[in-house]
Each structure stands twice: as structure tokens, then as C-alpha cells.
Write an enzyme that holds these catalytic residues in place. Structure first.
Site, PDB file in Angstrom:
ATOM      1  CD  GLU A 152      28.626 -33.648  53.185  1.00  0.00           C
ATOM      2  OE1 GLU A 152      29.302 -34.365  52.159  1.00  0.00           O
ATOM      3  OE2 GLU A 152      28.228 -32.704  51.658  1.00  0.00           O
TER       4      GLU A 152
ATOM      5  CE  LYS B 271      32.432 -33.257  47.334  1.00  0.00           C
ATOM      6  NZ  LYS B 271      32.532 -33.905  48.735  1.00  0.00           N
TER       7      LYS B 271
END
Length: 219
Positions: free
Chosen positions: A49, A138
Site C-alpha cells: 500500500e 481496517k
């Protein structure tokens, strides 16, 4: 919660589950970020990411996809505006991460291919995120509540796919997976800040390999 198997997202989600660790990359400039991506791929990280706190993050994502797209999923993180989502998608990002819930950001992600990974911490936040069709939650900042928080949240949300992020050591990954995580996010724990600042690719590789080896160990 459906992971929309009819969408191209499904393969990305299964890849993230198999990888167990998403490398969350923050760097002071684009060139150091690309050195870090190279090191992460060499170390065996296959879900990466690139956060939008990295200067010129879109260029980093596009270059990383060009160089390593056959070996790694390259996603975009710290997305806080629809414009960032659009730029990340144009750059070829495979998944999209935001630290918290914003309806416009989620809508922009959901409008195209690639799963959304949206930050939440409380039961109310998790419920809101899931109601908006988000594929992965998340859990951030995970280190505050620890695996006990995840186990508690999975009581009312047994079908939600959680990705705890923040302060997770390599030797703790198995415990998080056992608590119900589908994967974890790791930043400075995986990517040595000192090695990154110095552009020390060898040290970055060694540090990341050690983390990933610990993460792969059974509970």
C-alpha cells in the site's frame, strides 16, 4: 458481508487473505518510496500500500505497478478525497485504503474496480462502514485494543473481514489471525524507518524479510 464474487475485486481480496500482511509504505519522497517498493518485493511482500502521504504518490504507484505488477498487488492508502481515489485508480492501484469513513471517498472507490479497505474502531463505526458496502474493515489503531478488541467486535460482526493495522509486530501476526483477522497492515514495523531515510536497500530487505518470516510462523 458479501465480498462481491462477481466483481474483479474478489481475486484481490483472496490474494490479500493469502498474503496475510499488507505493507503500508510511507516515505519522505518518491525516489525513496520506489527503493522501498523494490526492497519489499525482493523480501517477499506481495501486497503493498503506497500511502498518499508520499509526495507524488500517484507516480510511485504507476511506476511500481509497471515494474512489479506481475509479482505484487500495489494499492493506494491514506485516501481522504475522491480526487485522490481517481488519481490512484488512474495510476493502476489494485486496492484502496482510507484511515476512516467518508461517504464520498467510499462512493468513489465503489464506483470502479478494486476493493475498499476503510478504517473503523468502534462497533458504531464498523456498522456504518459495512452498511456502505465496504469489503474490508481496517481496524485502526489496532495496537490500542489488541486482539481482544478484534475478538469482541467479531461477536456482533462475525462475517466482517477485518484488517488490523498499527503497531503490529511480526511475531504477533499469528495471534491476530487466530483472533479473526484476514490480514494485517504493517508500516514502520515492517519497513525500517532508519534504513528508509538512508535509502539502504539491503537493510530494508533484511528487516522486511525478518518481519515476514515471523508473520508466517504459526500461533
Amino acid at each position: 458481508m458479501s465480498t462481491h464474487p462477481e466483481r474483479p475485486d474478489h481475486d484481490v481480496l483472496e490474494r490479500i487473505r493469502a498474503d496475510r500482511v499488507i505493507a503500508t509504505l510511507r516515505a519522505p519522497d518518491a525516489d525513496l518510496a520506489l527503493i522501498a517498493v523494490e526492497a519489499l518485493v525482493e523480501a517477499g511482500a506481495t501486497s503493498i500500500e503506497v500511502t498518499y502521504t508520499v509526495p507524488d504518490a500517484g507516480r510511485v504507484i504507476a511506476e511500481a505497478v509497471h515494474r512489479y505488477g506481475d509479482r505484487a498487488l500495489v494499492g493506494a492508502g491514506t485516501l481522504t478525497t475522491p480526487e485522490q481515489v481517481a488519481g490512484a485508480r488512474d495510476a493502476g492501484a489494485a486496492f484502496f485504503v482510507s484511515p476512516g469513513f467518508d461517504a464520498d471517498v467510499v462512493a468513489a472507490i465503489r464506483a470502479g474496480d478494486g476493493p475498499a479497505i476503510i478504517g473503523a474502531y468502534t462497533a458504531t463505526e464498523v456498522q456504518q462502514v459495512v452498511a456502505n458496502g465496504v469489503e474490508l474493515v481496517k481496524l485502526f489503531p489496532a495496537s490500542i485494543g489488541g486482539p481482544a478488541l478484534l475478538r469482541a467486535l467479531r461477536g456482533p460482526f462475525p462475517d466482517v473481514a477485518f484488517v488490523p493495522t498499527g503497531g503490529i509486530r511480526g511475531d504477533a501476526v499469528a495471534e491476530w489471525i487466530a483472533a479473526g483477522a484476514v490480514a494485517v497492515g504493517a508500516g514502520s514495523e515492517l519497513i525500517s524507518s532508519e534504513a528508509l531515510r538512508g535509502g539502504d536497500r539491503g537493510a530494508l530487505v533484511a528487516h522486511a524479510r525478518a518481519y515476514l518470516a515471523a508473520a508466517a510462523a504459526p500461533a
